[in-house]
Design a protein around this motif. Structure first.
Motif, PDB file in Angstrom:
ATOM      1  N   THR A 124      62.136  60.851  -5.288  1.00 29.53           N
ATOM      2  CA  THR A 124      61.952  59.797  -5.576  1.00 29.53           C
ATOM      3  C   THR A 124      63.234  59.010  -5.753  1.00 29.53           C
ATOM      4  O   THR A 124      63.475  57.797  -4.849  1.00 29.53           O
ATOM      5  N   LEU A 125      64.238  59.315  -6.407  1.00 27.36           N
ATOM      6  CA  LEU A 125      65.328  59.041  -6.687  1.00 27.36           C
ATOM      7  C   LEU A 125      66.346  58.859  -5.474  1.00 27.36           C
ATOM      8  O   LEU A 125      66.847  57.861  -5.063  1.00 27.36           O
ATOM      9  N   ALA A 126      66.251  60.104  -4.674  1.00 25.08           N
ATOM     10  CA  ALA A 126      66.940  60.214  -3.703  1.00 25.08           C
ATOM     11  C   ALA A 126      66.677  59.228  -2.274  1.00 25.08           C
ATOM     12  O   ALA A 126      67.329  58.646  -1.769  1.00 25.08           O
ATOM     13  N   GLU A 127      65.300  58.831  -2.346  1.00 25.39           N
ATOM     14  CA  GLU A 127      64.920  58.115  -1.143  1.00 25.39           C
ATOM     15  C   GLU A 127      64.859  56.576  -1.746  1.00 25.39           C
ATOM     16  O   GLU A 127      64.603  55.823  -0.548  1.00 25.39           O
ATOM     17  N   SER A 128      65.481  56.264  -2.936  1.00 30.90           N
ATOM     18  CA  SER A 128      65.311  54.759  -3.224  1.00 30.90           C
ATOM     19  C   SER A 128      66.813  54.287  -2.550  1.00 30.90           C
ATOM     20  O   SER A 128      67.706  54.731  -2.799  1.00 30.90           O
ATOM     21  N   PRO A 129      66.522  52.962  -2.413  1.00 25.84           N
ATOM     22  CA  PRO A 129      67.853  52.215  -2.171  1.00 25.84           C
ATOM     23  C   PRO A 129      68.886  52.176  -3.292  1.00 25.84           C
ATOM     24  O   PRO A 129      68.307  52.312  -4.486  1.00 25.84           O
ATOM     25  N   GLU A 130      70.036  52.236  -3.164  1.00 26.08           N
ATOM     26  CA  GLU A 130      71.094  52.440  -4.027  1.00 26.08           C
ATOM     27  C   GLU A 130      71.206  51.195  -4.791  1.00 26.08           C
ATOM     28  O   GLU A 130      71.322  51.155  -6.019  1.00 26.08           O
ATOM     29  N   ASP A 131      70.950  49.970  -4.227  1.00 26.12           N
ATOM     30  CA  ASP A 131      70.840  48.815  -5.036  1.00 26.12           C
ATOM     31  C   ASP A 131      69.755  48.796  -5.810  1.00 26.12           C
ATOM     32  O   ASP A 131      69.906  48.134  -7.320  1.00 26.12           O
ATOM     33  N   GLU A 132      68.587  49.351  -5.833  1.00 26.14           N
ATOM     34  CA  GLU A 132      67.445  49.527  -6.892  1.00 26.14           C
ATOM     35  C   GLU A 132      68.066  50.317  -7.939  1.00 26.14           C
ATOM     36  O   GLU A 132      67.862  49.993  -9.267  1.00 26.14           O
ATOM     37  N   VAL A 133      68.662  51.337  -7.398  1.00 21.41           N
ATOM     38  CA  VAL A 133      69.231  52.592  -8.710  1.00 21.41           C
ATOM     39  C   VAL A 133      70.197  51.472  -9.427  1.00 21.41           C
ATOM     40  O   VAL A 133      69.978  51.636 -10.891  1.00 21.41           O
ATOM     41  N   LEU A 134      70.816  50.811  -9.129  1.00 22.91           N
ATOM     42  CA  LEU A 134      71.922  50.096  -9.717  1.00 22.91           C
ATOM     43  C   LEU A 134      71.175  49.063 -10.586  1.00 22.91           C
ATOM     44  O   LEU A 134      71.599  48.849 -11.564  1.00 22.91           O
ATOM     45  N   LEU A 135      70.277  48.385 -10.171  1.00 16.93           N
ATOM     46  CA  LEU A 135      69.441  47.637 -10.915  1.00 16.93           C
ATOM     47  C   LEU A 135      68.650  48.198 -12.069  1.00 16.93           C
ATOM     48  O   LEU A 135      68.921  47.586 -13.253  1.00 16.93           O
ATOM     49  N   TYR A 136      68.396  49.237 -11.767  1.00 19.29           N
ATOM     50  CA  TYR A 136      67.663  50.058 -13.151  1.00 19.29           C
ATOM     51  C   TYR A 136      68.595  50.403 -14.178  1.00 19.29           C
ATOM     52  O   TYR A 136      68.320  50.877 -15.043  1.00 19.29           O
ATOM     53  N   TRP A 137      69.982  50.545 -13.516  1.00 17.90           N
ATOM     54  CA  TRP A 137      71.092  51.102 -14.596  1.00 17.90           C
ATOM     55  C   TRP A 137      71.605  49.769 -15.397  1.00 17.90           C
ATOM     56  O   TRP A 137      72.344  50.007 -16.310  1.00 17.90           O
ATOM     57  N   ILE A 139      75.694  55.589  -9.252  1.00 27.29           N
ATOM     58  CA  ILE A 139      75.914  55.963  -7.947  1.00 27.29           C
ATOM     59  C   ILE A 139      75.936  57.267  -7.687  1.00 27.29           C
ATOM     60  O   ILE A 139      75.531  57.841  -6.934  1.00 27.29           O
ATOM     61  N   ASN A 140      76.782  57.996  -8.667  1.00 29.18           N
ATOM     62  CA  ASN A 140      76.932  59.444  -8.580  1.00 29.18           C
ATOM     63  C   ASN A 140      75.285  60.226  -8.814  1.00 29.18           C
ATOM     64  O   ASN A 140      75.213  60.899  -7.995  1.00 29.18           O
ATOM     65  N   ILE A 141      74.618  59.649  -9.581  1.00 26.74           N
ATOM     66  CA  ILE A 141      73.129  60.488  -9.868  1.00 26.74           C
ATOM     67  C   ILE A 141      72.512  59.982  -8.709  1.00 26.74           C
ATOM     68  O   ILE A 141      71.898  61.061  -8.089  1.00 26.74           O
ATOM     69  N   HIS A 142      72.656  59.019  -7.726  1.00 27.55           N
ATOM     70  CA  HIS A 142      71.827  58.873  -6.454  1.00 27.55           C
ATOM     71  C   HIS A 142      72.383  59.696  -5.563  1.00 27.55           C
ATOM     72  O   HIS A 142      71.499  60.526  -4.972  1.00 27.55           O
ATOM     73  N   LEU A 149      77.111  69.076  -8.513  1.00 27.43           N
ATOM     74  CA  LEU A 149      76.474  67.901  -8.128  1.00 27.43           C
ATOM     75  C   LEU A 149      77.562  66.749  -8.647  1.00 27.43           C
ATOM     76  O   LEU A 149      78.131  66.849  -9.632  1.00 27.43           O
ATOM     77  N   LYS A 150      77.533  65.938  -7.705  1.00 32.19           N
ATOM     78  CA  LYS A 150      78.312  64.483  -8.062  1.00 32.19           C
ATOM     79  C   LYS A 150      78.249  63.978  -9.203  1.00 32.19           C
ATOM     80  O   LYS A 150      77.031  63.699  -9.635  1.00 32.19           O
ATOM     81  N   GLY A 151      79.353  63.729  -9.847  1.00 34.33           N
ATOM     82  CA  GLY A 151      79.422  63.224 -11.203  1.00 34.33           C
ATOM     83  C   GLY A 151      79.034  64.053 -12.213  1.00 34.33           C
ATOM     84  O   GLY A 151      78.954  63.518 -13.444  1.00 34.33           O
ATOM     85  N   VAL A 152      78.651  65.567 -11.889  1.00 35.94           N
ATOM     86  CA  VAL A 152      78.308  66.344 -13.013  1.00 35.94           C
ATOM     87  C   VAL A 152      79.579  66.988 -13.571  1.00 35.94           C
ATOM     88  O   VAL A 152      80.181  67.678 -12.900  1.00 35.94           O
ATOM     89  N   GLY A 153      80.100  66.933 -14.791  1.00 37.83           N
ATOM     90  CA  GLY A 153      81.176  67.693 -15.417  1.00 37.83           C
ATOM     91  C   GLY A 153      80.481  68.880 -16.093  1.00 37.83           C
ATOM     92  O   GLY A 153      79.516  69.180 -16.169  1.00 37.83           O
ATOM     93  N   LYS A 154      81.517  69.693 -16.749  1.00 35.08           N
ATOM     94  CA  LYS A 154      81.264  70.752 -17.540  1.00 35.08           C
ATOM     95  C   LYS A 154      80.198  70.726 -18.494  1.00 35.08           C
ATOM     96  O   LYS A 154      79.400  71.490 -18.915  1.00 35.08           O
ATOM     97  N   TYR A 155      80.394  69.760 -19.340  1.00 34.01           N
ATOM     98  CA  TYR A 155      79.484  69.462 -20.421  1.00 34.01           C
ATOM     99  C   TYR A 155      78.060  69.096 -19.986  1.00 34.01           C
ATOM    100  O   TYR A 155      77.193  69.735 -20.369  1.00 34.01           O
TER     101      TYR A 155
END
Ligand code: SF4
Length: 348
Positions: A70-83, A93-96, A120-126
């Motif tokens: 669901t996340l991958a297929e959603s538009p980036e603008d909507e992901v930003l809106l929920y953030w 942006i990285n989560i998407h 994965l994008k935005g994922v660090g060691k922690y």
């Protein structure tokens, strides 16, 4: 101080911590799941946001984007809106992007190995350590500021946490006290660090590790962790033009990698013909982690329909109004400005 300690001497500390965690773990929604997708989102959300502040956002985000697909297929603008409201939008942006990576590179299945999660994008060691240990029995300590603080106090260790080798150094120290159940250990360290071993005035009397804590026994808890290098915030000035007419105003989406990437903003410049319509200017001081922003917003109320039409036709700005702008994410100072505009003009 050199780290020449032996694991066998300190393992009881980790076990005590687990016993404490069994009874005192915070009751948080993501504690009832081992779903790596949810644990990953929660780790990213709460990296720079306090639990109380981010909990509703996390719940809403998971409700809307209930799985990786669901996340991958959603538009980036909507992901930003929920953030919206969580700040540090590059995380969204990285989560998407990472969700799309999981779909494309891992057939939609969250990778279980620490090394793969780290890709994965935005994922660090922690985050990779937290997700792999909580969900897949991984064996890496999720070293963050809590680990630095708790470990430096337990061992009264003056290793500088701003040193570039601090992560590796404290990872080694963590291994000394780390029991078999690394997932619970990592979460216990998070809870101890935020509830008991606080940065200021730690609650040592209530701490399960107080008999083992060298800083406490030396009455020197305030001296740890040691941090010498402070990142100095730099000053930055921004000028915006809030160009509006009859409740509509102009916006554009930022492309900049600099700050507020992909958020919406007001025009940064206007043509000469609009200058006479400047009615007032508001100065807002706003702090980001490493920036002190001084933002000037010019209120440009265009009362000529012809000039408004001409300007909007010859520029790439989007026209919006207060209601529609609520569907978009703005930097906090601009969002506040729009809210004041709404109140002042009583549009809704
Ligand atoms: S005794 Fe105090 S300083 Fe030591 S780990 Fe516990 S809370 Fe932190």
């Amino acid at each position: 101080m050199e780290n020449n300690k032996k694991t066998s001497d300190f393992l009881h500390i980790g076990n005590k911590l687990l016993m404490w965690y069994d009874k005192n773990a915070r009751d948080l929604p993501f504690r009832n799941t081992k779903d790596p997708y949810k644990i990953w989102i929660c780790e990213i959300v709460f990296q720079q946001t306090r639990i109380a502040q981010g909990l509703n956002h996390y719940n809403n985000f998971i409700k809307r984007f209930s799985d990786v697909k669901t996340l991958a297929e959603s538009p980036e603008d909507e992901v930003l809106l929920y953030w919206k409201g969580l700040g540090y939008y590059s995380r969204a942006i990285n989560i998407h992007k990472a969700a799309q990576q999981i779909i494309n590179d891992y057939d939609g299945v969250f990778p279980p190995e620490y090394e793969e999660i780290l890709k994965l994008k935005g994922v660090g060691k922690y985050t990779a350590a937290a997700v792999s240990s909580i969900c897949f029995n991984g064996k890496m300590p999720a070293v963050d500021g809590n680990f630095y603080r708790v470990l430096s106090r337990i061992f009264a260790d003056d290793f500088d946490v701003s040193n570039s080798r601090a992560f590796n150094y404290f990872s080694e120290l963590a291994h000394l006290i780390m029991p078999e159940n690394v997932g619970d250990f990592n979460q216990a360290m998070m809870d101890l660090g935020s509830e008991i071993c606080k940065p200021r005035n730690p609650l040592c009397g209530e701490c399960p590790l107080n008999r083992d804590c060298l800083a406490f026994s030396l009455n020197k808890t305030s001296e740890f962790p040691v941090k010498t290098k402070k990142v100095k915030a730099t000053d930055l000035g921004l000028q915006y033009y809030f160009v509006h007419r009859n409740g509509e105003f102009l916006i554009q989406q930022r492309k900049d990698d600099f700050i507020w990437k992909k958020l919406f903003e007001f025009p940064l410049q206007i043509s000469e013909e609009l200058m006479p319509f400047i009615k007032s200017v508001k100065t807002i001081n706003h702090k980001l982690t490493h920036k002190n922003l001084s933002i000037e917003i010019f209120n440009v109320e265009v009362d000529s329909e012809e000039i408004w039409k001409n300007f909007t036709a010859t520029n790439d700005y989007m026209i919006t109004d207060v209601k529609n702008s609520q569907e978009k994410s703005f930097p906090k100072p601009l969002e506040n400005y729009i809210q004041n505009y709404q109140t002042a003009y009583r549009f809704f």
